[in-house]
Design a protein around this motif. Structure first.
Motif, PDB file in Angstrom:
ATOM      1  N   TRP A 203       0.856  -1.213   0.000  1.00 59.59           N
ATOM      2  CA  TRP A 203       0.000   0.000   0.000  1.00 59.59           C
ATOM      3  C   TRP A 203       0.877   1.242   0.000  1.00 59.59           C
ATOM      4  O   TRP A 203       0.618   2.166  -0.764  1.00 59.59           O
ATOM      5  N   GLN A 204       1.904   1.316   0.800  1.00 55.50           N
ATOM      6  CA  GLN A 204       2.762   2.488   0.890  1.00 55.50           C
ATOM      7  C   GLN A 204       3.554   2.688  -0.397  1.00 55.50           C
ATOM      8  O   GLN A 204       3.669   3.816  -0.891  1.00 55.50           O
ATOM      9  N   LYS A 205       4.135   1.618  -0.994  1.00 56.07           N
ATOM     10  CA  LYS A 205       4.884   1.732  -2.243  1.00 56.07           C
ATOM     11  C   LYS A 205       3.983   2.180  -3.386  1.00 56.07           C
ATOM     12  O   LYS A 205       4.402   2.966  -4.252  1.00 56.07           O
ATOM     13  N   ALA A 206       2.776   1.693  -3.397  1.00 50.08           N
ATOM     14  CA  ALA A 206       1.832   2.108  -4.434  1.00 50.08           C
ATOM     15  C   ALA A 206       1.546   3.605  -4.323  1.00 50.08           C
ATOM     16  O   ALA A 206       1.477   4.327  -5.329  1.00 50.08           O
ATOM     17  N   ARG A 207       1.421   4.085  -3.115  1.00 44.91           N
ATOM     18  CA  ARG A 207       1.172   5.508  -2.920  1.00 44.91           C
ATOM     19  C   ARG A 207       2.371   6.335  -3.372  1.00 44.91           C
ATOM     20  O   ARG A 207       2.197   7.396  -4.008  1.00 44.91           O
ATOM     21  N   GLU A 208       3.557   5.873  -3.083  1.00 44.70           N
ATOM     22  CA  GLU A 208       4.763   6.588  -3.512  1.00 44.70           C
ATOM     23  C   GLU A 208       4.862   6.630  -5.033  1.00 44.70           C
ATOM     24  O   GLU A 208       5.289   7.645  -5.609  1.00 44.70           O
ATOM     25  N   PHE A 209       4.458   5.582  -5.689  1.00 45.23           N
ATOM     26  CA  PHE A 209       4.439   5.576  -7.154  1.00 45.23           C
ATOM     27  C   PHE A 209       3.499   6.665  -7.671  1.00 45.23           C
ATOM     28  O   PHE A 209       3.831   7.406  -8.614  1.00 45.23           O
ATOM     29  N   CYS A 210       2.324   6.779  -7.097  1.00 46.93           N
ATOM     30  CA  CYS A 210       1.357   7.793  -7.545  1.00 46.93           C
ATOM     31  C   CYS A 210       1.900   9.198  -7.306  1.00 46.93           C
ATOM     32  O   CYS A 210       1.731  10.103  -8.150  1.00 46.93           O
ATOM     33  N   GLN A 211       2.551   9.400  -6.179  1.00 46.76           N
ATOM     34  CA  GLN A 211       3.045  10.728  -5.839  1.00 46.76           C
ATOM     35  C   GLN A 211       4.154  11.185  -6.788  1.00 46.76           C
ATOM     36  O   GLN A 211       4.348  12.399  -6.966  1.00 46.76           O
ATOM     37  N   ILE A 212       4.877  10.249  -7.407  1.00 46.42           N
ATOM     38  CA  ILE A 212       5.897  10.624  -8.403  1.00 46.42           C
ATOM     39  C   ILE A 212       5.259  11.378  -9.558  1.00 46.42           C
ATOM     40  O   ILE A 212       5.843  12.329 -10.106  1.00 46.42           O
ATOM     41  N   TYR A 213       4.031  11.063  -9.892  1.00 43.53           N
ATOM     42  CA  TYR A 213       3.321  11.693 -11.012  1.00 43.53           C
ATOM     43  C   TYR A 213       2.372  12.806 -10.539  1.00 43.53           C
ATOM     44  O   TYR A 213       1.504  13.240 -11.294  1.00 43.53           O
ATOM     45  N   GLY A 214       2.587  13.242  -9.358  1.00 44.21           N
ATOM     46  CA  GLY A 214       1.720  14.303  -8.839  1.00 44.21           C
ATOM     47  C   GLY A 214       0.317  13.824  -8.519  1.00 44.21           C
ATOM     48  O   GLY A 214      -0.636  14.621  -8.522  1.00 44.21           O
ATOM     49  N   ALA A 215       0.183  12.549  -8.255  1.00 40.46           N
ATOM     50  CA  ALA A 215      -1.123  11.952  -7.978  1.00 40.46           C
ATOM     51  C   ALA A 215      -1.113  11.318  -6.586  1.00 40.46           C
ATOM     52  O   ALA A 215      -0.177  11.500  -5.803  1.00 40.46           O
ATOM     53  N   ASP A 216      -2.160  10.569  -6.276  1.00 40.00           N
ATOM     54  CA  ASP A 216      -2.236   9.842  -5.008  1.00 40.00           C
ATOM     55  C   ASP A 216      -3.256   8.723  -5.179  1.00 40.00           C
ATOM     56  O   ASP A 216      -3.982   8.661  -6.188  1.00 40.00           O
ATOM     57  N   LEU A 217      -3.308   7.839  -4.197  1.00 43.17           N
ATOM     58  CA  LEU A 217      -4.331   6.797  -4.218  1.00 43.17           C
ATOM     59  C   LEU A 217      -5.716   7.457  -4.166  1.00 43.17           C
ATOM     60  O   LEU A 217      -5.912   8.447  -3.448  1.00 43.17           O
ATOM     61  N   PRO A 218      -6.690   6.958  -4.914  1.00 41.69           N
ATOM     62  CA  PRO A 218      -7.973   7.662  -5.035  1.00 41.69           C
ATOM     63  C   PRO A 218      -8.804   7.606  -3.759  1.00 41.69           C
ATOM     64  O   PRO A 218      -8.721   6.664  -2.966  1.00 41.69           O
ATOM     65  N   VAL A 219      -9.589   8.669  -3.604  1.00 45.02           N
ATOM     66  CA  VAL A 219     -10.589   8.747  -2.535  1.00 45.02           C
ATOM     67  C   VAL A 219     -11.945   8.425  -3.169  1.00 45.02           C
ATOM     68  O   VAL A 219     -12.482   9.222  -3.933  1.00 45.02           O
ATOM     69  N   ILE A 220     -12.482   7.263  -2.853  1.00 45.16           N
ATOM     70  CA  ILE A 220     -13.754   6.830  -3.451  1.00 45.16           C
ATOM     71  C   ILE A 220     -14.865   7.116  -2.433  1.00 45.16           C
ATOM     72  O   ILE A 220     -15.323   6.227  -1.702  1.00 45.16           O
TER      73      ILE A 220
END
Length: 327
Positions: A203-220
């Protein structure tokens, strides 16, 4: 016979001739005259003596007789008046029982009057309350009417703004050109869905991947977002014969047990958990979404260190949109 004797004899004869022997008022008058003549005779027989003025008893008797006659008349009048009054009382047929009954009726009428007055006061009080309630209702109606008018103005403004925004968005069949390569444009938001080729992450690594692109894990946090994401996973996911993969999104359990929060710290209000979830099996503090046909039961809690697919979410940048519009 002397002069005095002659005078007395003459007076008696006169008295008898006038009927002084009878009783009553005539006898009193005759006696008075007799005394007067007797006095005159005596006065004439003694011319040498000084005259003396006397208040004779005869005059007092006459005055008394007149007063008695007047009193008798007054008593007669009173007797007649009392008789008439008594006759009138007898004509009304009123008895003691009737007066008692009238007294009871009067008391009952007084009670009824008092009750009627109390009812009038109570009705007036209720009327005042109703008038006050109607006044508040009128105020509320005016308030709601004003709010409705304000909403109409707001809707018109939003509609105009929405029309301007739509005119600025290029009409293209595929929205991917609004987002970086490999990202999808869904409801004016860019999404990235990882694949098996990109590998699996915690979960944490996935979030770091998103943050590289100026994104984050989605809020549904809405049903519409939940439905669109799950439908995309169903239609563009792995082979149906394979086991359904889980995708990390931006929800995790806080330090307090069972207190799920989004990435911005907002507490979870409505979740779309599968039956029996979250069960916190082996300290499962991170949430993942599955491509379940019933999107209301698509979430599950997993260990944050387990390796899963993930989803990234970001808003398209203005620079990128401007470059897209210039193409």
């Amino acid at each position: 016979m002397s002069m005095t004797e002659e005078s007395l004899t003459r007076t008696m004869e006169k008295t008898q001739s006038q009927g002084c022997d009878s009783d009553g008022f005539n006898r009193l008058i005759c006696e008075e005259e007799f005394q007067v003549e007797d006095h005159n005779s005596f006065h004439m027989s003694n011319p040498s003596r000084q005259p003396v003025t006397l208040f004779t008893p005869g005059r007092r008797s006459t005055l008394a007789a007149v007063i008695l006659v007047l009193l008798a008349g007054v008593l007669l009048i009173l007797d007649i008046a009392l008789g008439v009054h008594y006759s009138r009382l007898q004509e009304t047929h009123l008895t003691l029982k009737d007066t008692e009954s009238l007294g009871k009726d009067l008391v009952e009428l007084h009670k009824q009057y008092k009750t009627a007055v109390e009812n009038i006061y109570a009705a007036q009080k209720q009327l005042d309350g109703e008038m006050k309630s109607q006044k508040e209702t009128k105020w509320e109606l005016e308030h709601q009417t004003k709010r409705t008018e304000d909403y109409k103005v707001l809707i018109e403004k939003v509609t105009q703004d929405l029309g301007k925004l739509r005119s600025q968005v290029p009409k293209i069949s595929d929205g991917c050109t609004h987002c970086p390569p490999g990202w999808l444009f869904i409801n004016l938001v860019c999404y990235y869905f990882s694949s098996n080729n990109a590998g699996l992450k915690s979960w944490q690594k996935a979030r770091e991947f998103c943050q590289i692109y100026g994104a984050d894990l989605p809020v549904i946090d809405t049903k519409d977002k939940e439905k669109k994401i799950v439908n995309y996973l169903l239609n563009h996911g792995q082979d149906p014969s394979e086991t359904k993969s889980a995708f990390w999104f931006g929800l995790r359990d806080s330090n307090e047990e069972g207190a799920w929060q989004w990435l911005d710290g907002t507490p979870l209000v409505e979740g779309y958990w599968n039956v029996g979830q979250p069960d916190d099996y082996h300290t499962e503090d991170c949430a993942a979404v599955y491509p379940n046909e019933n999107f209301f039961r698509a979430w599950n809690d997993l260990e944050c260190g387990s390796r899963q697919n993930w989803i990234c979410e970001k808003a398209p940048t203005y620079e990128f949109l401007n470059r897209t519009n210039n193409q």
